[in-house]
Design a protein around this motif. Structure first.
Motif, short mmCIF file in Angstrom:
data_model
loop_
_atom_site.label_atom_id
_atom_site.label_comp_id
_atom_site.label_asym_id
_atom_site.label_seq_id
_atom_site.Cartn_x
_atom_site.Cartn_y
_atom_site.Cartn_z
N LYS A 181 56.02 6.97 -7.50
CA LYS A 181 54.87 6.15 -7.16
C LYS A 181 55.01 5.67 -5.72
O LYS A 181 56.05 5.12 -5.33
CB LYS A 181 54.78 4.96 -8.10
N PHE A 182 53.98 5.89 -4.94
CA PHE A 182 54.01 5.46 -3.54
C PHE A 182 53.85 3.95 -3.47
O PHE A 182 53.02 3.37 -4.17
CB PHE A 182 52.89 6.13 -2.75
N PRO A 183 54.62 3.28 -2.62
CA PRO A 183 54.48 1.82 -2.49
C PRO A 183 53.22 1.47 -1.69
O PRO A 183 52.67 2.29 -0.95
CB PRO A 183 55.75 1.41 -1.74
N SER A 184 52.79 0.25 -1.85
CA SER A 184 51.60 -0.26 -1.16
C SER A 184 52.02 -1.31 -0.14
O SER A 184 52.95 -2.09 -0.37
CB SER A 184 50.61 -0.87 -2.16
N TYR A 185 51.30 -1.32 0.99
CA TYR A 185 51.58 -2.26 2.07
C TYR A 185 50.26 -2.91 2.50
O TYR A 185 49.18 -2.30 2.38
CB TYR A 185 52.22 -1.55 3.26
N VAL A 229 47.27 -0.14 2.24
CA VAL A 229 47.55 1.27 2.47
C VAL A 229 48.65 1.72 1.52
O VAL A 229 49.48 0.92 1.07
CB VAL A 229 47.98 1.52 3.94
N THR A 230 48.61 2.99 1.19
CA THR A 230 49.63 3.63 0.36
C THR A 230 50.55 4.42 1.26
O THR A 230 50.09 5.30 2.00
CB THR A 230 48.99 4.54 -0.69
N TRP A 231 51.85 4.10 1.23
CA TRP A 231 52.83 4.70 2.14
C TRP A 231 53.51 5.87 1.43
O TRP A 231 54.03 5.72 0.32
CB TRP A 231 53.84 3.65 2.55
N SER A 232 53.51 7.04 2.07
CA SER A 232 54.02 8.26 1.43
C SER A 232 55.35 8.74 1.97
O SER A 232 55.88 9.73 1.46
CB SER A 232 52.99 9.39 1.60
N LEU A 233 55.90 8.10 2.99
CA LEU A 233 57.18 8.53 3.55
C LEU A 233 58.33 7.76 2.90
O LEU A 233 58.15 6.68 2.33
CB LEU A 233 57.20 8.31 5.06
N LEU A 234 59.52 8.35 3.01
CA LEU A 234 60.69 7.69 2.44
C LEU A 234 61.13 6.50 3.28
O LEU A 234 61.53 5.47 2.74
CB LEU A 234 61.84 8.70 2.32
N GLU A 235 61.06 6.62 4.60
CA GLU A 235 61.44 5.49 5.45
C GLU A 235 60.32 4.45 5.46
O GLU A 235 59.15 4.78 5.31
CB GLU A 235 61.74 5.95 6.87
N GLN A 236 60.72 3.22 5.63
CA GLN A 236 59.77 2.12 5.60
C GLN A 236 58.95 2.07 6.89
O GLN A 236 59.42 2.51 7.95
CB GLN A 236 60.50 0.80 5.41
N PRO A 237 57.72 1.56 6.82
CA PRO A 237 56.90 1.46 8.04
C PRO A 237 57.42 0.36 8.95
O PRO A 237 58.19 -0.51 8.54
CB PRO A 237 55.51 1.12 7.49
N PRO A 238 57.01 0.36 10.22
CA PRO A 238 57.43 -0.72 11.12
C PRO A 238 56.78 -2.04 10.74
O PRO A 238 55.76 -2.08 10.04
CB PRO A 238 56.95 -0.22 12.49
N GLN A 239 57.36 -3.13 11.20
CA GLN A 239 56.83 -4.44 10.88
C GLN A 239 55.50 -4.70 11.59
O GLN A 239 54.64 -5.39 11.05
CB GLN A 239 57.85 -5.52 11.24
N THR A 240 55.33 -4.16 12.78
CA THR A 240 54.07 -4.28 13.53
C THR A 240 53.71 -2.92 14.10
O THR A 240 54.60 -2.08 14.34
CB THR A 240 54.20 -5.30 14.68
N PHE A 241 52.42 -2.72 14.33
CA PHE A 241 51.95 -1.44 14.86
C PHE A 241 50.69 -1.70 15.68
O PHE A 241 49.82 -2.50 15.28
CB PHE A 241 51.65 -0.46 13.74
N ASP A 242 50.60 -1.02 16.83
CA ASP A 242 49.45 -1.13 17.71
C ASP A 242 48.57 0.09 17.53
O ASP A 242 48.96 1.22 17.88
CB ASP A 242 49.89 -1.23 19.18
N PHE A 243 47.36 -0.09 16.96
CA PHE A 243 46.42 1.00 16.79
C PHE A 243 45.73 1.30 18.12
O PHE A 243 45.37 0.38 18.87
CB PHE A 243 45.38 0.66 15.72
N SER A 244 45.53 2.58 18.39
CA SER A 244 44.93 2.97 19.67
C SER A 244 43.47 2.57 19.77
O SER A 244 42.96 2.37 20.87
CB SER A 244 45.06 4.49 19.86
#
Length: 326
Positions: free
Chosen positions: A43-47, A85-100
């Motif tokens: 099951k993919f985790p949710s963020y 969002v549903t995260w599909s990668l094994l590594e965790q996403p970054p704490q912050t992200f700048d969308f273009s």
């Protein structure tokens, strides 16, 4: 035999003889290929992503690698500046992200949504909401058959995940508590429940004690760093080589496209010249056909005067009386 519903045949690893016979095609004359069992679906985790404008489509968040799906977060029927969002990668996403596509806004924070299943505030079960719950109502503080807001053992301070551990209630308040989820005495749904997920950021974990540093470890640490740097440099060289090969392939493709474009232009020019030649041939043929039609019309017209006089003289000589010769 029953219908075949899968293209896999599960055989135990303890029977290599059967595996070899199956691979040789002794069963049903079908040679199979050995392959490990596919991984069990997870099951993919949710963020939760904050600072995401309401007027922006949530599907644009797939710019962040690892986002499998996204949906808007609603509260009381109104959209909020948050998406799930549903995260599909094994590594965790970054704490912050700048969308273009959000250059003028601050960075969006990404938080793990631990309890992404709906919670019922009537029976305090998981997987449904109170609107569709037909179970008996239970209190979140004492498990009594009444509304949680009217409970006399309710703690006046509203619990929150960030300050629940900092300001715990007194023992006099918790003596009459009984959680409707775990059915333990002295705890409630909001405080002390073993079935309530807690954020990893609020859990106090003591760091492990470090072993004493020795001279050997000190002397070996620079060599390890050098090896790590060499490995990183080798990886960068490999990636640069792959990028150069890709660029060469792209340049070759562009050259082929240019050559094909030039040949296409030459073919088009030849076709235009051929078309003009055909048009000039058709115009000359049309002019000749008009001349031929005019001459044919002159032949089909009335005869000239000289021809008419000769015809009249020949007719009069034929009609004159014959002389008698004795």
């Amino acid at each position: 035999m029953s219908a075949v519903t899968s293209r896999f045949v599960n055989i135990s690893r303890k029977r290599p003889d059967i595996v070899q016979r199956v691979m040789a095609g002794e069963f049903l004359a079908l040679p199979l290929v050995e392959q490990d069992s596919p991984e069990r679906p997870r099951k993919f985790p949710s963020y939760l992503i904050t600072r995401y404008p309401v007027e922006v489509n949530p599907s644009l968040s797939k710019e962040l690698p690892g986002v499998y799906s996204a949906r808007r977060f609603y509260q009381n029927g109104k959209p909020l500046n948050r998406i799930i969002v549903t995260w599909s990668l094994l590594e965790q996403p970054p704490q912050t992200f700048d969308f273009s596509f959000l250059p003028s806004l601050p960075s969006s924070e990404i938080r793990r949504l631990l309890n992404d299943s709906p919670t019922c505030y009537r029976c305090w079960g998981i997987g449904h909401i109170s609107r569709y719950c037909s179970a008996e109502e239970k209190c979140a503080w004492c498990s009594g058959p009444h509304d949680s807001r009217s409970c006399r053992y309710r703690w006046s301070h509203q619990p929150h995940a960030s300050d629940a551990a900092a300001t715990p209630p007194s023992d006099d308040v918790t003596s009459n508590w009984r959680c409707p989820r775990c059915l333990k005495q002295g705890v409630s749904v909001w405080h002390g429940c073993s079935r309530r997920p807690t954020s990893a950021s609020h859990q106090l974990v003591t760091p492990p004690s470090l072993p004493p540093k020795s001279s050997a470890s000190i002397s070996s640490s620079p060599s390890l760093q050098v090896l790590a740097l060499r490995q990183a440099v080798n990886d960068l060289k490999t990636r640069c080589a792959s990028l150069e090969s890709r660029l060469d392939a792209i340049e070759a493709t562009l050259h082929n496209l240019v050559v094909g474009h030039a040949s296409t232009e030459a073919t088009l020019d030849f076709l235009v010249e051929s078309h003009q030649t055909i048009l000039s041939t058709l115009s000359s043929f049309t002019q000749r056909f008009d001349d031929f039609a005019a001459r044919l019309g002159e032949l089909n017209g009335p005869p000239p005067s000289r021809v008419a006089a000769r015809i009249k003289s020949s007719s009069s000589s034929c009609r004159s009386p014959k002389r008698n010769v004795r």
